[in-house]
Design a protein around this motif. Structure first.
Motif, PDB file in Angstrom:
ATOM      1  N   LEU A 132       0.797  -1.220   0.000  1.00 31.23           N
ATOM      2  CA  LEU A 132       0.000   0.000   0.000  1.00 31.23           C
ATOM      3  C   LEU A 132       0.836   1.279   0.000  1.00 31.23           C
ATOM      4  O   LEU A 132       0.285   2.365  -0.192  1.00 31.23           O
ATOM      5  CB  LEU A 132      -0.941  -0.003   1.217  1.00 31.23           C
ATOM      6  N   VAL A 133       2.138   1.138   0.216  1.00 34.66           N
ATOM      7  CA  VAL A 133       3.002   2.329   0.134  1.00 34.66           C
ATOM      8  C   VAL A 133       2.906   2.935  -1.259  1.00 34.66           C
ATOM      9  O   VAL A 133       2.931   4.158  -1.433  1.00 34.66           O
ATOM     10  CB  VAL A 133       4.464   1.972   0.473  1.00 34.66           C
ATOM     11  N   ASP A 134       2.769   2.051  -2.266  1.00 31.30           N
ATOM     12  CA  ASP A 134       2.646   2.521  -3.653  1.00 31.30           C
ATOM     13  C   ASP A 134       1.329   3.239  -3.903  1.00 31.30           C
ATOM     14  O   ASP A 134       1.174   3.920  -4.918  1.00 31.30           O
ATOM     15  CB  ASP A 134       2.767   1.335  -4.622  1.00 31.30           C
ATOM     16  N   HIS A 135       0.367   3.078  -2.997  1.00 34.46           N
ATOM     17  CA  HIS A 135      -0.926   3.751  -3.123  1.00 34.46           C
ATOM     18  C   HIS A 135      -0.971   5.038  -2.295  1.00 34.46           C
ATOM     19  O   HIS A 135      -2.049   5.589  -2.040  1.00 34.46           O
ATOM     20  CB  HIS A 135      -2.056   2.822  -2.677  1.00 34.46           C
ATOM     21  N   GLY A 136       0.172   5.506  -1.861  1.00 35.26           N
ATOM     22  CA  GLY A 136       0.245   6.784  -1.151  1.00 35.26           C
ATOM     23  C   GLY A 136       0.016   6.722   0.342  1.00 35.26           C
ATOM     24  O   GLY A 136      -0.135   7.759   0.989  1.00 35.26           O
ATOM     25  N   VAL A 137       0.003   5.503   0.904  1.00 33.41           N
ATOM     26  CA  VAL A 137      -0.175   5.370   2.350  1.00 33.41           C
ATOM     27  C   VAL A 137       1.142   5.732   3.036  1.00 33.41           C
ATOM     28  O   VAL A 137       2.176   5.101   2.768  1.00 33.41           O
ATOM     29  CB  VAL A 137      -0.610   3.939   2.729  1.00 33.41           C
ATOM     30  N   LYS A 138       1.095   6.728   3.912  1.00 34.40           N
ATOM     31  CA  LYS A 138       2.311   7.169   4.593  1.00 34.40           C
ATOM     32  C   LYS A 138       2.613   6.261   5.779  1.00 34.40           C
ATOM     33  O   LYS A 138       1.723   5.899   6.550  1.00 34.40           O
ATOM     34  CB  LYS A 138       2.161   8.618   5.061  1.00 34.40           C
ATOM     35  N   ILE A 139       3.897   5.882   5.897  1.00 35.82           N
ATOM     36  CA  ILE A 139       4.318   4.968   6.953  1.00 35.82           C
ATOM     37  C   ILE A 139       5.338   5.642   7.862  1.00 35.82           C
ATOM     38  O   ILE A 139       5.887   6.698   7.535  1.00 35.82           O
ATOM     39  CB  ILE A 139       4.913   3.675   6.359  1.00 35.82           C
ATOM     40  N   VAL A 140       5.577   5.015   9.003  1.00 37.06           N
ATOM     41  CA  VAL A 140       6.550   5.538   9.957  1.00 37.06           C
ATOM     42  C   VAL A 140       7.955   5.508   9.381  1.00 37.06           C
ATOM     43  O   VAL A 140       8.761   6.418   9.585  1.00 37.06           O
ATOM     44  CB  VAL A 140       6.480   4.734  11.276  1.00 37.06           C
ATOM     45  N   GLY A 141       8.274   4.439   8.655  1.00 38.02           N
ATOM     46  CA  GLY A 141       9.600   4.311   8.054  1.00 38.02           C
ATOM     47  C   GLY A 141      10.621   3.785   9.046  1.00 38.02           C
ATOM     48  O   GLY A 141      10.272   3.128  10.032  1.00 38.02           O
ATOM     49  N   THR A 142      11.864   4.098   8.795  1.00 42.45           N
ATOM     50  CA  THR A 142      12.948   3.579   9.632  1.00 42.45           C
ATOM     51  C   THR A 142      12.873   4.135  11.056  1.00 42.45           C
ATOM     52  O   THR A 142      12.820   5.343  11.266  1.00 42.45           O
ATOM     53  CB  THR A 142      14.320   3.945   9.028  1.00 42.45           C
ATOM     54  N   VAL A 143      12.827   3.224  12.015  1.00 45.09           N
ATOM     55  CA  VAL A 143      12.813   3.585  13.428  1.00 45.09           C
ATOM     56  C   VAL A 143      14.188   3.260  13.998  1.00 45.09           C
ATOM     57  O   VAL A 143      14.639   2.115  13.912  1.00 45.09           O
ATOM     58  CB  VAL A 143      11.734   2.813  14.198  1.00 45.09           C
ATOM     59  N   PRO A 144      14.891   4.240  14.571  1.00 43.01           N
ATOM     60  CA  PRO A 144      16.251   3.995  15.067  1.00 43.01           C
ATOM     61  C   PRO A 144      16.283   2.865  16.098  1.00 43.01           C
ATOM     62  O   PRO A 144      15.407   2.763  16.959  1.00 43.01           O
ATOM     63  CB  PRO A 144      16.645   5.330  15.708  1.00 43.01           C
ATOM     64  N   GLU A 145      17.331   2.037  16.003  1.00 40.02           N
ATOM     65  CA  GLU A 145      17.524   0.971  16.981  1.00 40.02           C
ATOM     66  C   GLU A 145      18.384   1.481  18.140  1.00 40.02           C
ATOM     67  O   GLU A 145      19.117   2.449  18.011  1.00 40.02           O
ATOM     68  CB  GLU A 145      18.213  -0.233  16.337  1.00 40.02           C
ATOM     69  N   GLY A 146      18.304   0.775  19.256  1.00 34.50           N
ATOM     70  CA  GLY A 146      19.171   1.073  20.387  1.00 34.50           C
ATOM     71  C   GLY A 146      18.532   1.947  21.440  1.00 34.50           C
ATOM     72  O   GLY A 146      17.495   2.574  21.215  1.00 34.50           O
ATOM     73  N   LEU A 147      19.174   1.979  22.600  1.00 30.06           N
ATOM     74  CA  LEU A 147      18.667   2.745  23.726  1.00 30.06           C
ATOM     75  C   LEU A 147      18.969   4.234  23.559  1.00 30.06           C
ATOM     76  O   LEU A 147      19.916   4.602  22.837  1.00 30.06           O
ATOM     77  CB  LEU A 147      19.301   2.237  25.025  1.00 30.06           C
ATOM     78  N   PRO A 148      18.200   5.095  24.194  1.00 37.23           N
ATOM     79  CA  PRO A 148      18.483   6.531  24.099  1.00 37.23           C
ATOM     80  C   PRO A 148      19.837   6.837  24.720  1.00 37.23           C
ATOM     81  O   PRO A 148      20.203   6.274  25.751  1.00 37.23           O
ATOM     82  CB  PRO A 148      17.339   7.165  24.901  1.00 37.23           C
ATOM     83  N   SER A 149      20.559   7.723  24.103  1.00 33.73           N
ATOM     84  CA  SER A 149      21.890   8.076  24.600  1.00 33.73           C
ATOM     85  C   SER A 149      21.790   9.166  25.657  1.00 33.73           C
ATOM     86  O   SER A 149      20.830   9.931  25.699  1.00 33.73           O
ATOM     87  CB  SER A 149      22.767   8.563  23.444  1.00 33.73           C
ATOM     88  N   PHE A 150      22.813   9.227  26.496  1.00 33.94           N
ATOM     89  CA  PHE A 150      22.847  10.248  27.549  1.00 33.94           C
ATOM     90  C   PHE A 150      23.189  11.593  26.929  1.00 33.94           C
ATOM     91  O   PHE A 150      24.048  11.702  26.047  1.00 33.94           O
ATOM     92  CB  PHE A 150      23.897   9.876  28.595  1.00 33.94           C
ATOM     93  N   GLY A 151      22.510  12.634  27.390  1.00 30.88           N
ATOM     94  CA  GLY A 151      22.790  13.976  26.904  1.00 30.88           C
ATOM     95  C   GLY A 151      22.222  15.010  27.862  1.00 30.88           C
ATOM     96  O   GLY A 151      21.308  14.713  28.642  1.00 30.88           O
ATOM     97  N   LEU A 152      22.760  16.204  27.837  1.00 30.92           N
ATOM     98  CA  LEU A 152      22.309  17.273  28.723  1.00 30.92           C
ATOM     99  C   LEU A 152      21.258  18.127  28.033  1.00 30.92           C
ATOM    100  O   LEU A 152      21.377  18.426  26.840  1.00 30.92           O
ATOM    101  CB  LEU A 152      23.480  18.153  29.144  1.00 30.92           C
ATOM    102  N   PRO A 153      20.207  18.521  28.742  1.00 33.41           N
ATOM    103  CA  PRO A 153      19.247  19.485  28.186  1.00 33.41           C
ATOM    104  C   PRO A 153      19.937  20.817  27.931  1.00 33.41           C
ATOM    105  O   PRO A 153      21.081  21.043  28.340  1.00 33.41           O
ATOM    106  CB  PRO A 153      18.187  19.597  29.289  1.00 33.41           C
TER     107      PRO A 153
END
Length: 577
Positions: A223-244
């Motif tokens: 159905l992607v060929d029929h214009g149905v929008k998908i989430v697509g590639t979802v990143p793998e792995g745990l969230p990385s540490f970072g400061l706000p």
């Protein structure tokens, strides 16, 4: 103070049993499975990539499970907070950009700090300034905005982001010719599936079944060929540490929405936590500890790419129904999300955005509380109009402005109620020693020579005029026959300095009319204030009585013995009671 007062999980961890694990495992897996599609969907509401909904469903859940006092509350992304996030950050940056994502993460940090400080300084009572009708009106309007904001994904058309319902609907009508009917069909099928499963058994994860259906349909039928929008590639792995982003400019720009989210999310969380706790008598929900737990959950999550979270209605209900006994259920849910992030994200590649829209719509439209509006129309018209005004303001002005209007309405109602409290003129119930409001009890006996008044509130500067105006009005009605004013002070809890001045003026006016001032049922704090203000000396200690009948009897006795120069029977004032 015991360790469990600071870390409530200690109380259930030390006696944890296999039976509890059985219930927690079942509930944790059920809620975790439910949280995967919901987290991704709610992240889209917040204007973030879907993966950030999963990031917000890891560490915050574990922190709350250890520090929270509710054993069934399911913390994580929720629709309301997600929309507030989008409303607050949408004016500062373009959705989905790195700047936008950083602002959302910083917002979680600020919300956490505010909630933590409110808890530490025991300021949880501040949420009481938002009345239930206001919250109901705001929630219903926000639910409409949230649901309709997903029309672009349900219809497969391009609609500009807006937080005003009329703008969304106008755009949708203008784009009616561009609807992708395949996308629309998948979305409607998802809604029907979720609602159908919910009617059969609420513990079955309908949103997950809808996700599986959507992925299989898009992948199997191309159905992607029929214009149905998908989430697509979802990143793998745990969230990385970072400061706000701790820059002063960022903090200043986010502070107003952070304060709004702090209060609204806590109200949502504490409401459902108390509702569930009512079914369980083995623990107690402590509001200020809840603020601390939610605050640290948001602060901790902000260092691992989470946006603001709180306790959710639907997941908490499912958690309880599925057998959750302790916070271990939330820890198991977090472990399932972590497992998904590590190994299962490729499976969501073909997930259609229309399915996520259907998950959101079913969840939020259930928040529209028509029954409450009907109930208030019958029970309390003033509360009904508060609900309606907040509802209309939120729809027409926007989410943040709607909250502002709601807060102002709540404060205005508090001020109005405290400045115009109930005051009653009392009469004697025949053949008894009881005195009741003459407006409610027509059969009570009213004497021309006595004015007996009961004031049902604290007496302070804001309501003094109402108090004095009513007394003057009733005194004028009595005319020259009035011999004494008896104030029944049973319902007066405190007096301020302005009230003492008013009573002194009233005493002088009564003396000029040759009338006595008598008090009955004076409470300890009020006695103390009268003593410190030297009013007891001026009024006379023998003019204070335990009951209205004693005061009336003393008045009558004086009238009969007045010629002999006798005074009232002395009543010893006890200032230490």
């Amino acid at each position: 103070m015991s360790l469990s007062a600071f870390i409530p999980s200690v109380s259930w961890l030390k006696n944890y049993s296999k039976d509890q694990l059985k219930g927690d495992l079942s509930a944790g897996l059920t809620v975790g499975v439910m949280l995967i599609p919901q987290g991704m969907a709610y992240a889209m509401i917040a204007g973030l990539p879907p993966i950030y909904g999963l990031y917000a469903s890891t560490l915050p859940l574990i922190i709350y499970a250890l520090l929270g006092t509710s054993r069934q509350l399911a913390v994580g992304p929720v629709a309301m907070v997600s929309l507030l996030t989008a409303a607050g950050i949408g004016v500062l940056a373009e959705g989905g950009t790195e700047t936008y994502i950083m602002l959302a993460i910083t917002l979680a940090f600020l919300v956490g700090v505010i909630q933590f400080l409110l808890g530490v300084f025991r300021l949880g009572f501040l949420v009481n300034f938002l009345s239930h009708p206001v919250i109901s009106g705001f929630t219903s309007a926000a639910a409409l905005i949230i649901g309709l904001s997903q029309l672009k994904h349900l219809l497969g058309v391009n609609l500009d982001r807006s937080h005003h319902v009329h703008e969304i609907l106008i755009q949708a009508v203008e784009q009616i010719g561009a609807i992708n009917w395949t996308t629309f069909g998948i979305g409607i099928a998802g809604i029907a599936l979720i609602m159908g499963v919910k009617k059969i058994n609420k513990s079955i994860p309908g949103p997950l079944l809808a996700v599986l259906f959507g992925i299989l349909a898009v992948w199997g039928m191309g159905l992607v060929d029929h214009g149905v929008k998908i989430v697509g590639t979802v990143p793998e792995g745990l969230p990385s540490f970072g400061l706000p982003d701790f820059s002063l400019a960022t903090i200043q720009s986010l502070l107003p929405i952070a304060l709004a989210i702090s209060l609204v999310s806590f109200m949502e969380s504490i409401a459902v936590a108390k509702a569930i706790q009512a079914k369980h008598k083995n623990y107690k929900v402590v509001p200020n500890q809840e603020l601390i737990a939610l605050g640290l959950a948001n602060v901790g999550g902000s260092f691992f790419q989470a946006y603001p979270v709180t306790g959710g209605f639907s997941r908490t209900a499912v958690n309880d129904q599925a057998g959750a006994k302790t916070g271990m259920a939330s820890i198991i849910s977090a472990i399932l999300i972590i497992t998904t992030l590590l190994f299962l994200t490729p499976l969501f590649y073909y997930l259609p955005k229309a399915i996520l829209a259907s998950v959101i719509m079913v969840a939020v439209f259930g928040l529209i509380d028509v029954k409450e509006a009907v109930h208030l129309w019958r029970a309390d018209r003033s509360d009904f109009w508060m609900l309606v005004i907040t509802f209309i303001a939120t729809l027409s002005l926007g989410i943040e402005q709607g909250i502002g209007v709601g807060v102002i309405l709540s404060l205005a109602m508090i001020i109005f109620e405290t400045t115009r409290p109930h005051i009653a003129q009392l009469g004697k119930v025949p053949s008894t020693h009881f005195y009741r409001n003459r407006e409610r009890f027509e059969q009570v006996e009213i004497r021309k020579d006595l004015l007996i008044v009961r004031f049902d509130a604290q007496l302070y500067f804001a309501n003094l005029n109402v108090f004095r105006e009513r007394i003057d009005e009733w005194m004028a009605t009595k005319g020259p026959d009035l011999d004494a004013l008896i104030i029944n002070a049973e319902s007066i809890n405190t007096l301020d300095s302005s009230a003492l001045h008013l009573l002194e003026d009233l005493l002088e006016d009564l003396k000029a009319r040759n009338c006595k001032l008598l008090f009955t049922g004076v409470k300890g704090p009020v006695r103390d204030a009268l003593v410190k203000g030297h009013l007891v000396e001026k009024i006379g200690a023998d003019n204070f009585f335990m009951s209205v009948q004693e005061a009336v009897d003393a008045h009558d006795e004086r009238k009969t013995t007045e010629g002999a120069g006798n005074e009232y029977q002395e009543f010893t004032l006890q200032t230490n009671v």
